[in-house]
Design an enzyme around this catalytic site. Structure first.
Site, mmCIF file in Angstrom:
data_model
loop_
_atom_site.group_PDB
_atom_site.id
_atom_site.type_symbol
_atom_site.label_atom_id
_atom_site.label_comp_id
_atom_site.label_asym_id
_atom_site.label_seq_id
_atom_site.Cartn_x
_atom_site.Cartn_y
_atom_site.Cartn_z
ATOM 1 N N GLU A 1 -12.478 -2.488 2.409
ATOM 2 C CA GLU A 1 -13.024 -2.250 3.756
ATOM 3 C C GLU A 1 -14.111 -1.180 3.714
ATOM 4 O O GLU A 1 -14.072 -0.186 4.440
ATOM 5 C CB GLU A 1 -11.906 -1.882 4.743
ATOM 6 C CG GLU A 1 -10.940 -3.025 4.950
ATOM 7 C CD GLU A 1 -10.005 -2.893 6.154
ATOM 8 O OE1 GLU A 1 -9.991 -1.834 6.803
ATOM 9 O OE2 GLU A 1 -9.296 -3.868 6.443
ATOM 10 N N GLU B 1 -5.912 -9.388 3.192
ATOM 11 C CA GLU B 1 -5.101 -8.742 4.247
ATOM 12 C C GLU B 1 -5.071 -9.687 5.438
ATOM 13 O O GLU B 1 -6.137 -10.001 6.012
ATOM 14 C CB GLU B 1 -5.672 -7.380 4.655
ATOM 15 C CG GLU B 1 -5.498 -6.323 3.585
ATOM 16 C CD GLU B 1 -5.885 -4.919 4.043
ATOM 17 O OE1 GLU B 1 -5.750 -4.607 5.243
ATOM 18 O OE2 GLU B 1 -6.322 -4.148 3.170
ATOM 19 N N GLU C 1 0.843 -1.190 0.000
ATOM 20 C CA GLU C 1 0.000 0.000 0.000
ATOM 21 C C GLU C 1 0.883 1.246 0.000
ATOM 22 O O GLU C 1 2.053 1.193 0.412
ATOM 23 C CB GLU C 1 -0.861 -0.050 1.275
ATOM 24 C CG GLU C 1 -1.807 1.109 1.443
ATOM 25 C CD GLU C 1 -2.847 0.866 2.552
ATOM 26 O OE1 GLU C 1 -2.692 -0.104 3.324
ATOM 27 O OE2 GLU C 1 -3.795 1.648 2.619
ATOM 28 N N TYR D 1 -6.610 -9.492 11.050
ATOM 29 C CA TYR D 1 -5.293 -9.226 11.642
ATOM 30 C C TYR D 1 -5.209 -9.865 13.014
ATOM 31 O O TYR D 1 -6.197 -9.884 13.761
ATOM 32 C CB TYR D 1 -5.071 -7.710 11.780
ATOM 33 C CG TYR D 1 -4.768 -7.054 10.455
ATOM 34 C CD1 TYR D 1 -3.483 -7.102 9.930
ATOM 35 C CD2 TYR D 1 -5.757 -6.414 9.727
ATOM 36 C CE1 TYR D 1 -3.187 -6.507 8.701
ATOM 37 C CE2 TYR D 1 -5.471 -5.819 8.499
ATOM 38 C CZ TYR D 1 -4.187 -5.868 7.991
ATOM 39 O OH TYR D 1 -3.900 -5.290 6.780
ATOM 40 N N GLN E 1 2.150 -6.449 5.239
ATOM 41 C CA GLN E 1 2.331 -6.043 3.865
ATOM 42 C C GLN E 1 3.739 -6.442 3.444
ATOM 43 O O GLN E 1 4.585 -6.705 4.283
ATOM 44 C CB GLN E 1 2.105 -4.557 3.731
ATOM 45 C CG GLN E 1 0.687 -4.130 4.110
ATOM 46 C CD GLN E 1 0.374 -2.674 3.709
ATOM 47 O OE1 GLN E 1 1.171 -1.996 3.095
ATOM 48 N NE2 GLN E 1 -0.806 -2.221 4.082
#
Ligand code: AHR
Length: 491
Positions: free
Chosen positions: A173, A296, A25, A240, A345
């Site tokens: 999102e 993610e 990102e 996450y 990432q």
């Protein structure tokens, strides 16, 4: 003694290479400095991309790269990032650290990066603050071969041929930073926006991905599948591991036994997420045409002391390696539904595979896991099970002592095992159903639970050959040290 049974005659599903994908990102030093340094940099580069980073990434066979966000995607206006660099808009990256975004890395640079890596591009479009026209024109700009306003603009910017865009995400999102929408509202927008993500030039259609749930938001999954499953190829899932909560995430390298098991327990929750989201998807899509795209995933800890809190720069230890190992094994086991996954990432942000500082680069423990697991890419998942391994952990956080997955590709069986105990070693016997191996190559990653690589000592944790395996007929016996990951390649 724990025994691992591998039935090499029973293929369960196909593991898409994209399950080993990455995400980058416009965030902190994820792209600027970490990957892209510009053509005039003193750091060796090819067309602006760091040679050291690209060469390291090629060794783990990055299959797909998601860009430009994340939350950044729903604020990104792609036209700001094309054309002569001196004319590109300079702006503030409001979401991540309030720093200058000079748009010197845009569509052409991203496609150049994918070409250098040999990976498929996954573009994430802007629904939150972008228009249908903007999204539609981006697709036209990138993929149309004929004469059209956008294809001609691409040519004027130096690119004659269209690029292939394999994957396109319609928003990110959108239940949160991508517009704080309800699933019903986003579902309607998804149907509308995706209509104009056109397929040009008779090529393989673009794989369209709808914004899916945040972790265990099963209601979002249900709603999107009910309203849109006929219009999507994939539904994303973000999860996450942040076991202490968002306000007190904890250090990436200074933690105790409780935090070790709490983190692994939280990582293993991925299994429940995949099972329950898949069960919902199965009701609308029993043929499993829609992929679950975990675009993610990873650990989210405190930033390194003294670094910009908006840059999400964190170290990476053996704990990250174990989280990567069990998560990738879990994806393999759910590869009938999980068609892609992207670690968050790739470089310098969250659970990265590479960290950089100026012209220096180091490979994290997570990098080594991706290297050890690369044989699973494009393989067939084999039936396997561990018997007699039991559990380890604390009374609050019990986890399996060992965890595994196995696959076969081009006649080579890859078995990856994780020992989740930070103090116990386990003797293991792996048994094939019928095949008598003629060759077994193995490697291991191990160290203290907080062990990590620094720019001063970049090779504290690294993959090593693992020779202590005794073979007898169809069986292979070895001992897994505490806190370790082992990869076997059996022929
Ligand atoms: O990966 C960091 C951020 O986490 C992404 O921008 C966003 O999609 C998620 O909340």
């Amino acid at each position: 003694m724990p025994k691992l049974y591998i039935n090499e005659g029973k293929k369960l599903s196909h593991i898409n290479p994209e399950v080993y994908g990455h995400f980058s990102e416009h965030l902190g030093r994820g792209i600027y400095g970490g990957i892209y340094v510009g053509e005039d940099s003193d750091i060796p580069n090819v067309n602006g991309m760091r040679t050291d980073v690209v060469e390291a990434l090629k060794k783990i066979k990055v299959p797909v790269l998601r860009w430009p966000g994340g939350c950044f995607a729903d604020e990104y206006h792609w036209m700001d990032g094309i054309g002569p660099k001196e004319g590109r808009k300079k702006m503030i990256n409001t979401h991540w650290g309030g720093v200058l975004e000079d748009n010197s890395f845009g569509t052409h640079e991203f496609m150049e990066l994918c070409a250098q890596l040999g990976c498929k591009p996954y573009i994430n479009g802007n629904v939150g603050s972008g228009t249908v026209r903007e999204m539609s024109e981006w697709v036209e700009y990138m993929t149309f071969a004929g004469t059209s306003p956008m294809a001609d603009l691409r040519r004027r910017n130096g690119r004659e041929d269209p690029w292939r865009v394999d994957y396109f995400g319609v928003g990110n999102e959108n239940w949160g930073c991508g517009g704080n929408m309800t699933p019903e509202y986003y579902g309607n927008l998804y149907r509308r926006y995706q209509t104009y993500v056109r397929n040009y030039n008779d090529q393989e259609p673009i794989f369209k991905i709808a914004c899916g749930p945040n972790g265990d938001d099963y209601g979002w999954c249900e709603s999107l599948m009910a309203s849109c499953h006929n219009y999507m190829d994939g539904l994303s899932l973000h999860y996450y591991v942040c076991p202490n909560g968002w306000n007190h995430k904890g250090s990436a390298t200074e933690f105790d036994k409780d935090a070790w098991y709490k983190t692994l327990d939280a990582a293993l929750f991925m299994e429940e997420l995949l099972r329950r989201h898949s069960a919902i998807m199965d009701r609308y899509d029993p043929e499993k045409k829609v992929g679950l795209i975990v675009d993610e995933w990873g650990n989210w800890f405190d930033v390194e002391p003294g670094t910009n809190p908006g840059f999400l720069y964190q170290q990476n230890s053996m704990r990250d390696a174990l989280v990567a190992a069990v998560t990738l094994n879990t994806f393999n086991k759910h590869s009938d539904r999980v068609k892609m996954a992207c670690i968050a990432q790739m470089v310098n942000v969250l659970q990265s595979v590479i960290l950089t500082e100026g012209d220096r680069m180091l490979l994290t423990p997570t990098y080594h896991v991706f290297h050890m697991y690369r044989g699973h890419q494009g393989g067939d998942l084999l039936d396997s099970c561990l018997v007699g391994a039991g559990q380890t952990g604390t009374p609050e956080h019990k986890v399996p002592s060992l965890q595994e997955s196995a696959s076969r590709k081009d006649g080579v069986i890859t078995v990856t095992l994780a020992n989740l105990s930070m103090e116990e070693e386990y003797p293991v016997t792996a048994a094939l159903a019928e095949m008598v191996p003629t060759q077994v190559e193995a490697s291991i990653l191990t160290g203290d639970m907080t062990a990590h690589n620094t720019f001063q000592e970049p090779e504290t944790v690294k993959e090593a050959a693992f020779d202590a395996i005794s073979c007898s007929g169809k069986e292979m016996s070895f001992t897994m040290p505490p806190c370790s990951v082992v990869s076997l390649r059996i022929r």
